[in-house]
Motif scaffolding. Structure first.
Motif, PDB file in Angstrom:
ATOM      1  N   HIS A   1      54.251-165.977  68.856  1.00  0.00           N
ATOM      2  CA  HIS A   1      53.555-167.094  68.831  1.00  0.00           C
ATOM      3  C   HIS A   1      53.083-167.529  70.302  1.00  0.00           C
ATOM      4  CE1 HIS A   1      55.318-167.421  64.972  1.00  0.00           C
ATOM      5  NE2 HIS A   1      54.431-168.402  64.588  1.00  0.00           N
TER       6      HIS A   1
ATOM      7  N   PHE B   1      55.478-156.893  60.791  1.00  0.00           N
ATOM      8  CA  PHE B   1      55.078-158.229  60.026  1.00  0.00           C
ATOM      9  C   PHE B   1      56.327-158.675  59.368  1.00  0.00           C
ATOM     10  CE2 PHE B   1      54.319-159.952  55.747  1.00  0.00           C
ATOM     11  CZ  PHE B   1      53.178-160.899  56.148  1.00  0.00           C
TER      12      PHE B   1
ATOM     13  N   THR C   1      56.924-161.999  62.723  1.00  0.00           N
ATOM     14  CA  THR C   1      56.245-162.867  62.419  1.00  0.00           C
ATOM     15  C   THR C   1      56.989-164.361  62.132  1.00  0.00           C
ATOM     16  OG1 THR C   1      55.641-162.306  60.176  1.00  0.00           O
ATOM     17  CG2 THR C   1      54.008-161.681  61.913  1.00  0.00           C
TER      18      THR C   1
ATOM     19  N   ILE D   1      49.396-160.614  60.735  1.00  0.00           N
ATOM     20  CA  ILE D   1      50.171-161.050  61.685  1.00  0.00           C
ATOM     21  C   ILE D   1      49.763-161.935  62.822  1.00  0.00           C
ATOM     22  CG2 ILE D   1      51.299-159.749  63.679  1.00  0.00           C
ATOM     23  CD1 ILE D   1      51.726-157.354  62.089  1.00  0.00           C
TER      24      ILE D   1
ATOM     25  N   CYS E   1      49.574-165.561  60.985  1.00  0.00           N
ATOM     26  CA  CYS E   1      50.821-166.113  60.814  1.00  0.00           C
ATOM     27  C   CYS E   1      51.562-166.474  62.045  1.00  0.00           C
ATOM     28  CB  CYS E   1      51.604-165.124  60.315  1.00  0.00           C
ATOM     29  SG  CYS E   1      51.430-164.934  58.492  1.00  0.00           S
ATOM     30  N   THR E   2      51.157-166.090  63.347  1.00  0.00           N
ATOM     31  CA  THR E   2      51.581-166.288  64.435  1.00  0.00           C
ATOM     32  C   THR E   2      50.577-167.040  65.498  1.00  0.00           C
ATOM     33  OG1 THR E   2      50.930-164.175  65.487  1.00  0.00           O
ATOM     34  CG2 THR E   2      53.071-164.137  64.578  1.00  0.00           C
TER      35      THR E   2
END
Lengths: 264, 193
Positions: A11, A49, A53, A120, A123-124
């Motif tokens: 992230h 994944f 994540t 990926i 989601c991040t």
């Protein structure tokens, strides 16, 4: 996508850097024709994944369902109708050969890898941070970035409207009928009001933004300041590391034949 | 008059596109479910993924709208967690560019069903080029490949050409297109009367 995943180091990678690097990976994937390498890469990506994540197991499964469907449909189409000389099975128009089967499996894994890399990323990456980063690092015009962010906020409203229309139809006993005519009536009953309302709303927002002196050029200040730093370097090294692991690993581990799946 | 897209045009285009982004995402499982039937029945559905560009152009009728719409719709699809991952971005960009090219050839003057169908066909051709790299489609048996082409082109013309045109006509009746299209010559003349 926010709120369904715990924050991980992915992230913190700059969204623009992440996007460009992953697009590079995507292009590179197009040049992998070796089935064994593709499978190993796929396994690594699945591990990334699941553990990289920070996504909860429930959502991971939910996202995975359509991916499996895509995987099998990719495998089947090529396996059943692909060219090949070593015939395994034939029935009517279906003709499964060794070559077409492995090519199909390769396509399935490629589709899965493509999808998972995208997932990926999604989601991040917080959409707002993505667009702020696009403006700051890649000089994306704010006119477009803010339009995107405003439009994303409109989606839940459009979803609510969809429910309202459906309930209104139920209350009034609207039945579109069957066949092509019914399809047309149903389509216009939903699409026309939803699109018309969205256009009106977008227009009002644009007028309001301009009234507030939104210029949409580069010279402006940003609430979120994003920069490129150590996490981006780590991400680059991480990708290189994966490449190395798969490269060396494919020499040692052979789960599927080490063959080129292209037509020779 | 200033050239280029105004904030209104961009915002309207992107809102329409994100609605299509949701549709594109929901369309993928339908497409995958139909695919194993074989004989490329699924390809008839493929045209849905070209629809944002032509429709946005029919509503706003300005240069660049089709490209923006198709790219934005594909990014929307990506943000929903598309099965196709980041490749949707590349598909969207190619499809949008080629549709835009056709519209530019007509100098953005014509907005009839023929022109948008041509734009749909161009998008379709673009998608096939990328499929060639990604999906080894040249490795399909000849009759199957033929069916694949026919089904995808027919589907594109029907969905992104004819249905998009019908939808735009229906939207015109609601009067919302007047918000974004600006004044026409007829409007200017009516001021003099």
């Amino acid at each position: 996508m926010e709120g369904i995943a715990k924050e991980t180091w992915l992230h913190r990678v700059n969204p623009s850097v992440k996007l460009l690097l992953l697009l590079g990976v995507l292009i590179a994937l197009l040049f992998i024709h070796n089935l064994n390498v593709m499978l190993l890469l796929n396994i690594v990506i699945i591990i990334c994944f699941c553990f990289g994540t920070g996504i909860s197991r429930k959502y991971a499964l939910l996202f995975f369902l359509p991916f499996f469907l895509l995987f099998w449909s990719s495998v089947l189409t090529m396996a059943l109708y692909g060219k090949g000389s070593t015939l395994w099975w034939e029935w009517g128009i279906f003709r499964v050969s060794e070559e077409s089967f492995f090519r199909g499996v390769h396509l399935g894994f490629r589709a899965l890898t493509f999808g998972l890399i995208g997932l990926i990323f999604v989601c991040t990456t917080h959409p707002v941070r993505l667009f702020y980063s696009l403006m700051q690092q890649l000089h994306f015009p704010p006119k477009f970035a803010y339009s995107f962010m405003a439009s994303i906020r409109l989606l839940p409203i459009i979803w609510d409207e969809f429910h309202t229309i459906r309930m209104a139809h139920q209350v009034r006993g609207f039945s579109p009928g069957k066949g092509w005519k019914g399809f047309k009536r149903k389509l216009s009953a939903y699409a026309v009001p939803l699109l018309a309302q969205s256009i009106r709303r977008a227009y009002r927002i644009a007028v309001a933004m301009e009234a507030k002196r939104f210029k949409g050029n580069q010279k402006r200040t940003y609430y979120y300041q994003l920069s490129i730093g150590k996490w981006d370097l780590l991400f680059l090294l991480f990708l290189l590391g994966i490449t190395g692991v798969v490269w060396v690993g494919s020499e040692w581990i052979q789960l599927l034949p080490n063959q080129d799946v292209r037509l020779i | 008059m200033k050239k280029g897209l105004k904030l209104t045009d961009i915002l309207v285009t992107i809102v329409i596109s994100l609605v299509f982004g949701v549709i594109y995402k929901l369309w993928s499982p339908i497409y995958s479910a139909v695919k194993p039937i074989g004989l490329h029945v699924d390809q008839l559905l493929y045209g849905m993924w070209f629809m944002a560009g032509p429709l946005a152009f029919l509503i706003i009728r300005k240069p660049g709208v089709a490209l923006l719409a198709e790219t934005a719709a594909s990014s929307g699809e990506l943000l929903m967690g598309s099965e196709w991952g980041l490749s949707t971005l590349i598909y969207g960009l190619i499809q949008g560019l080629l549709a835009e090219l056709i519209l530019a050839l007509f100098r953005y003057k014509k907005a009839n069903v023929l022109v948008v169908s041509l734009a749909a066909i161009a998008s379709c051709a673009g998608s096939i080029v990328f499929d060639y790299f990604q999906g080894y489609i040249d490795a399909l048996v000849w009759w199957n490949l033929g069916l694949f082409f026919i089904a995808r082109f027919v589907g594109s013309v029907l969905i992104a050409g004819v249905i998009a045109y019908g939808l735009a006509k229906a939207l015109e009746k609601t009067g919302v297109t007047g918000l974004v299209r600006g004044s026409t010559e007829a409007d200017v003349r009516s001021l003099d009367d």
